[in-house]
Design an enzyme around this catalytic site. Structure first.
Site, PDB file in Angstrom:
ATOM      1  N   LYS A   8       0.795  -1.099   0.036  1.00 59.44           N
ATOM      2  CA  LYS A   8       0.143  -0.026   0.109  1.00 59.44           C
ATOM      3  C   LYS A   8       0.810   1.284   0.023  1.00 59.44           C
ATOM      4  O   LYS A   8       2.147   1.238   0.389  1.00 59.44           O
ATOM      5  CB  LYS A   8      -0.942   0.162   1.269  1.00 59.44           C
ATOM      6  CG  LYS A   8      -0.286   0.005   2.503  1.00 59.44           C
ATOM      7  CD  LYS A   8       0.070   1.294   2.908  1.00 59.44           C
ATOM      8  CE  LYS A   8       1.016   1.202   4.301  1.00 59.44           C
ATOM      9  NZ  LYS A   8       1.941   2.355   4.688  1.00 59.44           N
ATOM     10  N   ASP A 132      -1.940  -1.483  11.088  1.00 58.65           N
ATOM     11  CA  ASP A 132      -2.530  -1.478   9.738  1.00 58.65           C
ATOM     12  C   ASP A 132      -2.581  -2.973   9.165  1.00 58.65           C
ATOM     13  O   ASP A 132      -2.874  -2.894   7.969  1.00 58.65           O
ATOM     14  CB  ASP A 132      -1.520  -0.622   8.874  1.00 58.65           C
ATOM     15  CG  ASP A 132      -0.042  -1.214   8.968  1.00 58.65           C
ATOM     16  OD1 ASP A 132       0.132  -2.235   9.556  1.00 58.65           O
ATOM     17  OD2 ASP A 132       0.707  -0.673   7.871  1.00 58.65           O
TER      18      ASP A 132
END
Length: 267
Positions: A8, A132
């Protein structure tokens, strides 16, 4: 059974304040990109973890996939498995590679052994591994807040742009990045700013880690500057660094950067 965890990038990252639990409250946008590891599990006579590709530092016992297996095995009668991770996502890059491996591994265990875990149940496990990790169970653009583990869906699609990611020969640890950051309430709403045209992001959307990382590693600053000089609409460091991405209106060659000691990725 095989899966391909992807990385990401962070579009904006505000470090708002320090929490009582030692973490920080953040505001960021997670956007998945097509840089992938390969992760496989097969049943085995004994538990084993092996890896190839980029060398993974630290003890095997501290790998998030290993931790995820033992965490879930404490609640379910899992057989021994052989985990193999081919590492391609750069480490110390701000791309969430380890978290991606953990999130995809939880889903892989759930599918292979038919654990029938709901998304919410898998998120509980993922949050125990890292702030995350749960994002990669969704793996869609989100506005993230809290520790980076609370999400709001975000209608963001960069497919019409040419995005390049550059990884200089620098490793930035999360601890190093946080030592130099000064938490503060942002002067803008990232949730609103990211809905503006990409051409307007440069003057509004910031990454709070850049100030200290650029000071300690000027070559990272140089990559961002080179991307803007080449015509990027927006360029920023991802996460706590050291990778830097640039968003362009169309595909472009970057000969000056290609001469430097960097690695390019198409995302």
């Amino acid at each position: 059974m095989l899966t391909f965890p992807n990385a990401k990038i962070n579009i904006g990252l505000n470090v708002v304040n320090r929490r009582a639990d030692g973490y920080h409250n953040l505001q960021t946008v997670f956007y998945p990109v097509n840089i992938q590891d390969a992760l496989e599990i097969v049943e085995s006579a004994r538990f084993e973890f092996t890896s190839s590709g980029i060398a993974i530092p630290g003890r095997i016992a501290d790998n998030l996939c290993v931790k995820a297996y033992h965490m879930i095995a404490a609640d379910f009668p899992l057989p021994p498995v052989h985990i193999h991770l081919h590492k391609h996502i750069p480490i110390g890059a701000g791309l969430g590679g380890g978290s991606a491996d953990a999130g995809f591994f939880i889903r892989l265990l759930n599918d292979k052994f038919q654990l029938n875990l709901s998304l919410a149940q898998m998120e509980v496990y993922a949050r125990r591994l890292g702030a995350d990790c749960a994002f990669f169970l969704h793996n869609k653009p989100v506005y993230a807040f809290g520790k980076g583990d609370e999400f709001e869906p975000l209608a963001l699609n960069l497919a019409e742009y040419f995005t390049v990611l550059v990884m200089p020969d620098v490793h930035v640890s999360t601890a190093e990045a946080y030592r130099g950051v000064k938490p503060a309430e942002p002067a803008y709403s990232l949730r609103d700013a990211v809905r503006l045209p990409v051409e307007e992001w440069k003057s509004i959307i910031k990454n709070d880690f850049e100030l200290s990382v650029f000071t300690n590693h000027p070559e990272v600053r140089g990559v961002k500057a080179a991307l803007y000089e080449a015509g990027a609409l927006y360029a920023a460091m991802s996460g706590s660094g050291a990778s830097v991405f640039g968003i362009f209106k169309q595909e472009i060659a970057l000969p000056d950067l290609e001469a430097e000691n960097v690695v390019f990725y198409g995302v």
